[in-house]
Design a protein around this motif. Structure first.
Motif, PDB file in Angstrom:
ATOM      1  N   ARG A  49       0.830  -1.191   0.000  1.00  0.00           N
ATOM      2  CA  ARG A  49       0.000   0.000   0.000  1.00  0.00           C
ATOM      3  C   ARG A  49       0.865   1.241   0.000  1.00  0.00           C
ATOM      4  N   GLY A  50       0.406   2.202  -0.740  1.00  0.00           N
ATOM      5  CA  GLY A  50       1.088   3.474  -0.772  1.00  0.00           C
ATOM      6  C   GLY A  50       0.063   4.545  -0.484  1.00  0.00           C
ATOM      7  N   ASP A  51       0.122   5.128   0.667  1.00  0.00           N
ATOM      8  CA  ASP A  51      -0.846   6.147   1.023  1.00  0.00           C
ATOM      9  C   ASP A  51      -0.386   7.513   0.531  1.00  0.00           C
ATOM     10  N   ALA A  52       0.220   7.517  -0.676  1.00  0.00           N
ATOM     11  CA  ALA A  52       0.696   8.777  -1.232  1.00  0.00           C
ATOM     12  C   ALA A  52      -0.467   9.742  -1.365  1.00  0.00           C
ATOM     13  N   GLY A  53      -0.283  10.936  -0.883  1.00  0.00           N
ATOM     14  CA  GLY A  53      -1.314  11.950  -0.959  1.00  0.00           C
ATOM     15  C   GLY A  53      -2.281  11.922   0.205  1.00  0.00           C
ATOM     16  N   ALA A  54      -2.193  10.897   1.060  1.00  0.00           N
ATOM     17  CA  ALA A  54      -3.122  10.785   2.186  1.00  0.00           C
ATOM     18  C   ALA A  54      -2.974  11.955   3.138  1.00  0.00           C
ATOM     19  N   GLU A  55      -1.734  12.401   3.312  1.00  0.00           N
ATOM     20  CA  GLU A  55      -1.517  13.515   4.242  1.00  0.00           C
ATOM     21  C   GLU A  55      -2.220  14.785   3.766  1.00  0.00           C
ATOM     22  N   ASP A  56      -2.452  14.915   2.456  1.00  0.00           N
ATOM     23  CA  ASP A  56      -3.174  16.073   1.920  1.00  0.00           C
ATOM     24  C   ASP A  56      -4.666  15.990   2.221  1.00  0.00           C
ATOM     25  N   GLN A  57      -5.166  14.793   2.465  1.00  0.00           N
ATOM     26  CA  GLN A  57      -6.599  14.592   2.712  1.00  0.00           C
ATOM     27  C   GLN A  57      -6.965  14.774   4.180  1.00  0.00           C
ATOM     28  N   VAL A  58      -6.079  14.320   5.062  1.00  0.00           N
ATOM     29  CA  VAL A  58      -6.374  14.315   6.493  1.00  0.00           C
ATOM     30  C   VAL A  58      -6.474  15.736   7.033  1.00  0.00           C
ATOM     31  N   ASP A  59      -7.434  15.915   7.910  1.00  0.00           N
ATOM     32  CA  ASP A  59      -7.703  17.164   8.620  1.00  0.00           C
ATOM     33  C   ASP A  59      -8.306  18.257   7.733  1.00  0.00           C
ATOM     34  N   ARG A  60      -8.924  17.852   6.645  1.00  0.00           N
ATOM     35  CA  ARG A  60      -9.689  18.826   5.860  1.00  0.00           C
ATOM     36  C   ARG A  60     -11.167  18.465   5.980  1.00  0.00           C
ATOM     37  N   GLN A  61     -12.022  19.425   5.686  1.00  0.00           N
ATOM     38  CA  GLN A  61     -13.464  19.180   5.726  1.00  0.00           C
ATOM     39  C   GLN A  61     -13.805  18.113   4.695  1.00  0.00           C
ATOM     40  N   ALA A  62     -14.556  17.106   5.099  1.00  0.00           N
ATOM     41  CA  ALA A  62     -14.958  16.050   4.180  1.00  0.00           C
ATOM     42  C   ALA A  62     -15.958  16.607   3.175  1.00  0.00           C
ATOM     43  N   PRO A  63     -15.704  16.435   1.872  1.00  0.00           N
ATOM     44  CA  PRO A  63     -16.662  16.913   0.876  1.00  0.00           C
ATOM     45  C   PRO A  63     -18.038  16.273   1.077  1.00  0.00           C
ATOM     46  N   ARG A 171     -14.697  16.314   9.643  1.00  0.00           N
ATOM     47  CA  ARG A 171     -13.351  16.440   9.079  1.00  0.00           C
ATOM     48  C   ARG A 171     -12.770  15.044   8.827  1.00  0.00           C
ATOM     49  N   ILE A 172     -11.933  14.934   7.819  1.00  0.00           N
ATOM     50  CA  ILE A 172     -11.297  13.658   7.515  1.00  0.00           C
ATOM     51  C   ILE A 172     -10.234  13.378   8.569  1.00  0.00           C
ATOM     52  N   ALA A 173     -10.423  12.300   9.310  1.00  0.00           N
ATOM     53  CA  ALA A 173      -9.498  11.924  10.385  1.00  0.00           C
ATOM     54  C   ALA A 173      -8.469  10.901   9.912  1.00  0.00           C
ATOM     55  N   ALA A 174      -8.831  10.083   8.921  1.00  0.00           N
ATOM     56  CA  ALA A 174      -7.909   9.078   8.372  1.00  0.00           C
ATOM     57  C   ALA A 174      -8.266   8.829   6.920  1.00  0.00           C
ATOM     58  N   TYR A 175      -7.233   8.596   6.126  1.00  0.00           N
ATOM     59  CA  TYR A 175      -7.390   8.324   4.688  1.00  0.00           C
ATOM     60  C   TYR A 175      -6.406   7.201   4.376  1.00  0.00           C
ATOM     61  N   MET A 176      -6.936   6.013   4.082  1.00  0.00           N
ATOM     62  CA  MET A 176      -6.091   4.836   3.928  1.00  0.00           C
ATOM     63  C   MET A 176      -6.368   4.141   2.607  1.00  0.00           C
TER      64      MET A 176
END
Length: 194
Positions: A49-63, A171-176
């Motif tokens: 697994r490569g969670d590339a880009g996950a850090e950009d998703q976490v802690d933003r308002q969930a669409p 808010r997005i707390a985790a993106y896996m």
């Protein structure tokens, strides 16, 4: 297949051709054919697994989105779930890793649905295909129809399975991305405030 490039709005078309050099019907296949022998110097890893880009998703308002449940035809709007922890799993019937993870998702649903956890699968396939798979596998957590993968694109899903955990404030707390154990998923929902 058509997929978004990481961190880009550009789509990539992927085509795969398979050529068979021989086929036999009704003959026993030697099990050695399916035995993997790693090359010299290879090392075993826990996952690819490569969670590339996950850090950009976490802690933003969930669409926000509104989708229909494939079994009940009831609509679900994400913003109306505020105050609850939400686990989204983007999956497909053809996805082997998704099928591996779905019993974990079901277990979380069964154990925590009355404790403030909302669990939803998101699937873009024909309703009957998804419903038949869920029924045959004994899976009862709600699944929403993501027509043309619009919500998957909103959440920048690059591969399946993908899990998004949304906290009580929306808010997005985790993106896996990729397969997860039940313990990993449970930790993510507890970290989100369950």
């Amino acid at each position: 297949a058509s997929m978004l490039q990481p961190n880009s709005a550009n789509r990539v078309q992927v085509t795969q051709d398979i050529s068979f050099q021989g086929a036999s019907i009704g003959e026993r296949i030697d099990e050695q054919v399916f035995t993997f022998v790693p090359p010299p110097g290879a090392r075993q890893v826990e996952s690819f697994r490569g969670d590339a880009g996950a850090e950009d998703q976490v802690d933003r308002q969930a669409p926000d989105f509104t989708l229909e449940d494939i079994r009940t035809a009831e609509t679900v709007q994400l913003s109306k779930l505020r105050g609850k922890v939400v686990l989204l799993e983007f999956w497909a019937t053809w996805c082997g890793p998704c099928r591996y993870d779905m019993p974990h998702v079901q277990a979380l649903y069964d154990e925590h649905k009355n404790k403030g956890l909302e669990v939803y699968g998101l699937n873009s396939e024909v309703h009957t295909r998804a419903i038949n798979y869920l029924s045959a596998a004994g899976l009862s957590f709600p699944t929403l129809h993501d027509d043309r993968m619009r919500v998957a694109m909103l959440y920048q899903v690059q591969a399946l399975p993908a899990f998004v955990v949304i906290d009580r404030q929306g808010r997005i707390a985790a993106y896996m991305i990729g397969t997860r154990t039940k313990a990993e998923l449970e930790k993510a929902v507890f970290d989100a405030g369950l």
